[in-house]
Design an enzyme around this catalytic site. Structure first.
Site, PDB file in Angstrom:
ATOM      1  N   ASP A 219     -27.839 -14.064 -53.092  1.00  0.00           N
ATOM      2  CA  ASP A 219     -26.119 -14.015 -53.165  1.00  0.00           C
ATOM      3  C   ASP A 219     -26.141 -13.310 -54.499  1.00  0.00           C
ATOM      4  O   ASP A 219     -26.514 -13.464 -55.177  1.00  0.00           O
ATOM      5  CB  ASP A 219     -26.013 -15.319 -52.839  1.00  0.00           C
ATOM      6  CG  ASP A 219     -26.761 -16.587 -52.337  1.00  0.00           C
ATOM      7  OD1 ASP A 219     -26.361 -16.102 -50.983  1.00  0.00           O
ATOM      8  OD2 ASP A 219     -26.765 -17.697 -51.850  1.00  0.00           O
ATOM      9  N   ASP A 258     -27.111 -11.931 -47.951  1.00  0.00           N
ATOM     10  CA  ASP A 258     -27.255 -12.965 -47.525  1.00  0.00           C
ATOM     11  C   ASP A 258     -25.663 -13.474 -48.155  1.00  0.00           C
ATOM     12  O   ASP A 258     -24.501 -12.961 -47.205  1.00  0.00           O
ATOM     13  CB  ASP A 258     -27.844 -14.129 -48.141  1.00  0.00           C
ATOM     14  CG  ASP A 258     -27.962 -15.995 -47.415  1.00  0.00           C
ATOM     15  OD1 ASP A 258     -27.127 -16.061 -46.328  1.00  0.00           O
ATOM     16  OD2 ASP A 258     -28.498 -16.255 -47.868  1.00  0.00           O
ATOM     17  N   ASP A 262     -22.620 -19.211 -53.375  1.00  0.00           N
ATOM     18  CA  ASP A 262     -22.734 -20.424 -52.798  1.00  0.00           C
ATOM     19  C   ASP A 262     -22.704 -21.131 -53.850  1.00  0.00           C
ATOM     20  O   ASP A 262     -23.185 -20.978 -54.815  1.00  0.00           O
ATOM     21  CB  ASP A 262     -24.248 -20.023 -52.333  1.00  0.00           C
ATOM     22  CG  ASP A 262     -23.909 -19.206 -50.636  1.00  0.00           C
ATOM     23  OD1 ASP A 262     -23.272 -19.036 -50.807  1.00  0.00           O
ATOM     24  OD2 ASP A 262     -25.024 -19.289 -50.236  1.00  0.00           O
ATOM     25  N   ARG A 315     -17.257 -18.418 -43.478  1.00  0.00           N
ATOM     26  CA  ARG A 315     -17.683 -19.276 -44.520  1.00  0.00           C
ATOM     27  C   ARG A 315     -16.811 -18.717 -45.851  1.00  0.00           C
ATOM     28  O   ARG A 315     -17.793 -17.899 -46.739  1.00  0.00           O
ATOM     29  CB  ARG A 315     -19.438 -19.064 -44.521  1.00  0.00           C
ATOM     30  CG  ARG A 315     -20.248 -19.132 -43.983  1.00  0.00           C
ATOM     31  CD  ARG A 315     -21.200 -19.480 -44.051  1.00  0.00           C
ATOM     32  NE  ARG A 315     -22.550 -19.311 -43.608  1.00  0.00           N
ATOM     33  CZ  ARG A 315     -23.892 -19.426 -43.742  1.00  0.00           C
ATOM     34  NH1 ARG A 315     -24.052 -18.718 -44.816  1.00  0.00           N
ATOM     35  NH2 ARG A 315     -24.705 -19.619 -42.681  1.00  0.00           N
TER      36      ARG A 315
END
Length: 439
Positions: A219, A258, A262, A315
């Site tokens: 990430d 990805d 996060d 997301r």
């Protein structure tokens, strides 16, 4: 303290170095810089990162613990100098995660080892010969793993406690590095464009779904097991390597990215404000696993406010376990972009989504703004879709009758520095969010 020097292949990759994969001979330049945005601290009451203490980052740094860096080696050296003493690390220019010791960008071939090439990998695991019932194994998968390990040692960069990481001017950029805020406390990240943290060695998994998928690591920014983190006025995206531009192998997109940002593994007390997250697929996870209740319950308290999420597929965020307050954000899905959903309601989550604005292009279904992954209640009040006040829960339940959501997250956020009317949010956020805005 100079970073430890290690020796390995032509690009000085090292598996024995715990935190530095490229040779460095001197620490980053320390500069005495006083005042300004570099010593800013999170305001009282500004989201969860202001609770249970404060988030000050490196505001108390002495002049000899203020560093200006312009490449990956200098960045790591600055982080390693003086341990957890307060420090300010200023990025001036562009830092490449995939680079040699002098900061010159390198390609994926520099990490390849054990006979790995993409052509060899594709030949070894072509479903026509390998089949679709087993994940790859054997010499070529071992070579992929060994090559991936070399890249990981270069790409992951770890931020210590009591640090402010901040961009200088309008153009500070990190390309291809994964900034890891892992098991530390009191970190501020501001005014940086994070781009294209790509995996050179995605794994093919023919058993993933009905048709198989390519799965990647890394990430742009990860908050992992850390607390009191403020992420403000940054821009996150895929840069010049959009997923849509990648080839198809085995009739599936060769996925090299990805997430963008996060917050996982028991992280807690995080405020993310005035950021831009754009042009991406899997954008933000808060809580990474349904099975992580033992470590995540009572944590993952996150505030998201005045962020712009533009043309992201899903997301934004997907939430598990946490008490997440998402307000005054602007979510944009332009006609022609790929849009799956915005808020993912996951295991034991307590999401409050209020006073947000959604700008959806023609053909997008408002019922998909919310997506139910698990039986968890949600508060969603005073949200506007294309300028009209909309009951997101009612619209979802009417449009997706098989996945009914329950209203009422069971808590009321108190840590909000300001609340703007949702009709004003698009203009405010589009003008004020992202890197290069701070003065």
């Amino acid at each position: 303290m100079p970073a430890r020097i290690c020796h390995a292949r032509a690009i000085a990759l090292v598996m024995g170095c715990a935190s530095l994969a490229l040779a460095v001979t001197v620490p980053a330049q320390a500069t005495g810089h006083h005042g300004g945005i570099e010593r800013a601290v999170l305001a009282k009451g500004d989201g969860w990162a202001s609770a249970e203490g404060s988030t000050t980052g490196g505001a108390a740094a002495t002049p000899d613990h203020v560093y200006t860096v312009s490449n990956r080696a200098e960045l790591i050296a600055a982080f390693e100098d003086a341990g957890d003493a307060p420090k300010i690390v200023r990025i001036d220019g562009t830092v490449h995660g995939n680079s040699d010791a002098s900061g010159t960008p390198i390609g994926c071939e520099e990490y390849e080892t054990g006979g790995y090439t993409l052509d060899n990998y594709l030949a070894a695991y072509d479903p026509a010969t390998w089949g679709r019932d087993e994940v790859p194994s054997g010499p070529m998968e071992d070579a992929r793993l060994a090559s991936a390990k070399l890249q990981k040692a270069a790409v992951n960069v770890y931020v210590p406690s009591n640090t402010t990481l901040i961009g200088v001017g309008k153009d500070a950029t990190v390309i291809g590095a994964s900034i890891q805020i892992q098991n530390v406390s009191n970190v501020i990240v501001r005014n940086i464009s994070f781009e294209d943290t790509y995996d050179c060695f995605p794994q093919w998994d023919p058993t993933d779904g009905d048709t198989g998928h390519w799965n990647s690591e890394y990430d742009n920014l990860v908050v992992y097991g850390s607390d009191h983190v403020w992420v403000d006025h940054n821009t996150f995206g895929d840069g010049d390597r959009p997923d849509a531009g990648q080839p198809l192998y085995f009739n599936e997109r060769y996925q090299q990215h990805d997430g963008l940002f996060d917050i996982v593994k028991g992280a807690d007390l995080v405020t993310a404000s005035w950021n831009v997250l754009k042009d991406h697929d899997k954008t933000m996870l808060i809580g990474n696993s349904d099975g992580a209740g033992a470590s995540d319950r009572g944590k993952l308290r996150v505030t998201l406010h005045h962020n712009l999420f533009k043309d992201v597929n899903e997301r934004a965020p997907r939430v598990r376990f946490g008490q997440v307050d998402s307000y005054n954000n602007h979510f944009v899905a332009t006609t022609g972009s790929v849009y799956g959903y915005t808020y993912g309601v996951g295991a034991e989550s307590r999401l409050v989504a209020e006073h947000n604005a959604f700008t959806l292009g023609a053909g997008f279904d408002r019922a998909k703004i919310l997506k139910k992954w698990s039986e968890s209640p949600i508060t969603a009040a005073d949200n506007y879709v294309n300028g009209r006040r909309t009951d997101l829960i009612a619209v979802h339940n009417a449009g997706v009758p098989a996945e009914q959501l329950t209203a009422g997250a069971g808590w009321t956020p108190a840590l909000r520095s300001r609340i703007d009317h949702p009709r004003a949010v698009p203009a405010l956020v589009d003008r004020g969010a992202g890197a290069g805005i701070l003065r």
